[in-house]
Structure formats: C-alpha cells, structure tokens
Design a protein around this motif. Structure first.
Motif, PDB file in Angstrom:
ATOM      1  N   HIS A  70       0.837  -1.203   0.000  1.00 19.16           N
ATOM      2  CA  HIS A  70       0.000   0.000   0.000  1.00 19.16           C
ATOM      3  C   HIS A  70       0.874   1.257   0.000  1.00 19.16           C
ATOM      4  CE1 HIS A  70      -3.820  -1.982   0.297  1.00 19.16           C
ATOM      5  NE2 HIS A  70      -3.519  -2.592   1.440  1.00 19.16           N
ATOM      6  N   MET A  71       1.948   1.223   0.770  1.00 13.39           N
ATOM      7  CA  MET A  71       2.862   2.361   0.821  1.00 13.39           C
ATOM      8  C   MET A  71       3.502   2.605  -0.548  1.00 13.39           C
ATOM      9  SD  MET A  71       4.418   4.784   2.493  1.00 13.39           S
ATOM     10  CE  MET A  71       4.274   4.451   4.252  1.00 13.39           C
ATOM     11  N   ILE A  72       3.918   1.535  -1.208  1.00 11.23           N
ATOM     12  CA  ILE A  72       4.519   1.662  -2.540  1.00 11.23           C
ATOM     13  C   ILE A  72       3.506   2.242  -3.528  1.00 11.23           C
ATOM     14  CG2 ILE A  72       5.413   0.347  -4.507  1.00 11.23           C
ATOM     15  CD1 ILE A  72       6.726  -1.539  -2.454  1.00 11.23           C
ATOM     16  N   HIS A  73       2.257   1.787  -3.420  1.00  6.85           N
ATOM     17  CA  HIS A  73       1.204   2.297  -4.314  1.00  6.85           C
ATOM     18  C   HIS A  73       1.011   3.797  -4.125  1.00  6.85           C
ATOM     19  CE1 HIS A  73      -2.503   2.496  -6.596  1.00  6.85           C
ATOM     20  NE2 HIS A  73      -3.102   3.048  -5.551  1.00  6.85           N
ATOM     21  N   HIS A  74       1.002   4.246  -2.863  1.00  5.18           N
ATOM     22  CA  HIS A  74       0.840   5.677  -2.590  1.00  5.18           C
ATOM     23  C   HIS A  74       2.035   6.474  -3.101  1.00  5.18           C
ATOM     24  CE1 HIS A  74      -2.886   5.291  -0.508  1.00  5.18           C
ATOM     25  NE2 HIS A  74      -2.392   4.570   0.486  1.00  5.18           N
TER      26      HIS A  74
ATOM     27  N   LEU B  87       6.442   4.098 -10.762  1.00  5.85           N
ATOM     28  CA  LEU B  87       6.823   3.024  -9.860  1.00  5.85           C
ATOM     29  C   LEU B  87       8.330   2.998  -9.669  1.00  5.85           C
ATOM     30  CD1 LEU B  87       6.150   0.540  -8.168  1.00  5.85           C
ATOM     31  CD2 LEU B  87       6.219  -0.839 -10.258  1.00  5.85           C
ATOM     32  N   GLU B  88       9.074   3.242 -10.726  1.00  8.66           N
ATOM     33  CA  GLU B  88      10.533   3.249 -10.629  1.00  8.66           C
ATOM     34  C   GLU B  88      11.012   4.310  -9.650  1.00  8.66           C
ATOM     35  OE1 GLU B  88      14.537   3.704 -13.441  1.00  8.66           O
ATOM     36  OE2 GLU B  88      12.530   3.817 -14.346  1.00  8.66           O
ATOM     37  N   LEU B  89      10.419   5.499  -9.720  1.00  8.56           N
ATOM     38  CA  LEU B  89      10.790   6.557  -8.779  1.00  8.56           C
ATOM     39  C   LEU B  89      10.436   6.166  -7.350  1.00  8.56           C
ATOM     40  CD1 LEU B  89       9.716   9.804 -10.698  1.00  8.56           C
ATOM     41  CD2 LEU B  89      12.053   9.005 -10.245  1.00  8.56           C
ATOM     42  N   ALA B  90       9.294   5.528  -7.186  1.00  6.69           N
ATOM     43  CA  ALA B  90       8.862   5.106  -5.853  1.00  6.69           C
ATOM     44  C   ALA B  90       9.829   4.101  -5.244  1.00  6.69           C
ATOM     45  CB  ALA B  90       7.460   4.514  -5.924  1.00  6.69           C
ATOM     46  N   LEU B  91      10.243   3.120  -6.048  1.00  4.28           N
ATOM     47  CA  LEU B  91      11.114   2.051  -5.549  1.00  4.28           C
ATOM     48  C   LEU B  91      12.544   2.516  -5.313  1.00  4.28           C
ATOM     49  CD1 LEU B  91       9.893  -0.968  -7.719  1.00  4.28           C
ATOM     50  CD2 LEU B  91       9.152  -0.280  -5.428  1.00  4.28           C
ATOM     51  N   ASN B  92      12.884   3.679  -5.836  1.00  2.42           N
ATOM     52  CA  ASN B  92      14.233   4.218  -5.667  1.00  2.42           C
ATOM     53  C   ASN B  92      14.245   5.524  -4.877  1.00  2.42           C
ATOM     54  OD1 ASN B  92      16.216   2.454  -7.361  1.00  2.42           O
ATOM     55  ND2 ASN B  92      14.410   2.703  -8.666  1.00  2.42           N
TER      56      ASN B  92
ATOM     57  N   VAL C  32      12.887   2.445   5.245  1.00  2.00           N
ATOM     58  CA  VAL C  32      11.961   1.497   5.859  1.00  2.00           C
ATOM     59  C   VAL C  32      10.559   1.924   5.482  1.00  2.00           C
ATOM     60  CG1 VAL C  32      11.010   0.690   8.053  1.00  2.00           C
ATOM     61  CG2 VAL C  32      13.488   0.907   7.778  1.00  2.00           C
ATOM     62  N   LEU C  33       9.800   1.019   4.876  1.00  2.00           N
ATOM     63  CA  LEU C  33       8.448   1.360   4.433  1.00  2.00           C
ATOM     64  C   LEU C  33       7.405   1.109   5.511  1.00  2.00           C
ATOM     65  CD1 LEU C  33       8.478   0.094   0.725  1.00  2.00           C
ATOM     66  CD2 LEU C  33       8.758   2.433   1.581  1.00  2.00           C
ATOM     67  N   THR C  34       7.540  -0.005   6.217  1.00  2.92           N
ATOM     68  CA  THR C  34       6.631  -0.300   7.323  1.00  2.92           C
ATOM     69  C   THR C  34       7.423  -0.965   8.436  1.00  2.92           C
ATOM     70  OG1 THR C  34       6.018  -2.472   6.389  1.00  2.92           O
ATOM     71  CG2 THR C  34       4.628  -0.581   5.815  1.00  2.92           C
TER      72      THR C  34
END
Length: 207
Positions: free
Chosen positions: A164-168, A176-181, A187-189
């Motif tokens: 859910h955090m990655i989706h936001h 998505l690439e920017l989110a994952l990098n 720490v996401l959760t």
C-alpha cells in the motif's frame, strides 16, 4: 493462517535455542556475529550471507552507522528468498542490545537491490520459511525459521502495508521506478514486537 500447534512448537523451539545459548553465556546478537570479535558497521555476518541452497532462503545480520540505528538496537537480520540470480527481501528483524527481537520491518527496493515481488508472493514464502543448514549457525537458522512462524501475523500485516505504501508513493511521484528508488523512504513499514509475551502465551498453552 498458522494453526495453534504450529505456534506452540515455534515457541518451544525459540525458547530451547535461546536457553542453549544462554547456558553458554551468549546472547543472540553475539551469536549473529558468527564468531567475529568485532562488529563492523554495514559488514554482513556471515560475510557471504547464510544460504540454504536447497530452499533458496538466506539471511545476514548487520548494523548501520550509529546515527542511523534506532535507539537501543544492536543490529538486524535481513531475510531473503533467492531464485537463480534474482532475490527478494522478505522481512527485517531487529535485535536489541541484549539480543532479543524488538522490531520487524520492510524495506524499499533500493535498500537491498532486490527484485521486488508482490506481497502475496512474499507471504507464501514467509509462511514456508525454513532453513536447513549444518554447522555452528544451524541453531540460529532454526531460531529465525521459528520466529517467522510465531510472528507471521505481524509480518503479514507489515508486508501488506508495504505494498500500500509503494502504491501511494507511485501515485505521488508518478512512477513506480521513482517510488522504488526514493531515497527518503528506506523502511516502508515497521512494528514493535514482544517476544517474551508471545513465548509465555504459547508455552502456557503447552503446559
């Protein structure tokens, strides 16, 4: 969902292994250093990670620089599943200075260089996590395997929240690439855990 008997067996395994080390005057954080007398920031223990070649599961223990470590924590385990040359992160387990697990957490893709997979896959692999290795670190591998059983529900919640955090993040950043990098999201959760409470609860059921 793990059945009650599985949780009780996991609690027994954890208690037995911790008692085994305690009789030798060792904490789990000391055992995690694989015999090293010096704990060097960022270095993996063991050096090439501990790998079960049959199952593809692996882990290592390390710490960050002092200013990046949460207060009271000694270091943490990173658990992985490897398939061929690719791997993905399952969960992080932080130990305090006395060697007890106090926090579970998930990380963003850039942190470990993993190939991120969906929560559903991670959860199937976490539920089946079991490392069968030989040598001095065998009890530690069994301890970690049992911990994934005892705290599976907590891990499940964190892994689902991670997606859910990655989706936001993807929505906010537009990619998505920017989110994952995203370096500001390490720490996401995360969530605190109380091992002694869980042990007393499930060992009481055995007795």
């Amino acid at each position: 969902m793990l059945i009650q008997s599985t949780l009780c067996l996991a609690a027994q395994e954890i208690a037995s292994i911790q008692t085994h080390y305690a009789k030798k005057g060792l904490t789990l954080s000391e055992v995690a250093l694989c015999g090293s007398r010096e704990f060097v920031e960022w270095q993996h223990y063991p050096n090439n990670d501990l790998v079960d070649v049959d199952s593809g599961y692996e882990f290592y223990y390390h710490s960050h620089s002092v200013d990046e470590m949460p207060e009271g924590e000694h270091g943490h385990f990173h658990l992985f599943k490897r398939t061929g040359t690719e791997f993905h992160h399952l969960i992080g387990i932080a130990l305090n200075q006395t060697g007890l697990p106090v926090r579970l957490f998930t990380t963003n893709q850039w942190v470990t260089g993993e190939t991120l997979v969906k929560a559903e896959t991670v959860l199937v692999e976490l539920q089946a996590f079991d490392m069968a290795i030989k040598g001095r670190m065998s009890p530690m591998a069994r301890w970690i395997s049992a911990l994934t059983k005892l705290f599976y529900i907590d891990m499940e919640a964190l892994v689902l929240q991670r997606d859910h955090m990655i989706h936001h993040l993807e929505s906010d950043l537009g990619s998505l690439e920017l989110a994952l990098n995203q370096r500001s999201h390490h720490v996401l959760t995360e969530g605190r855990i109380d091992l002694m409470e869980h042990l007393s609860q499930h060992l009481l059921l055995v007795n």
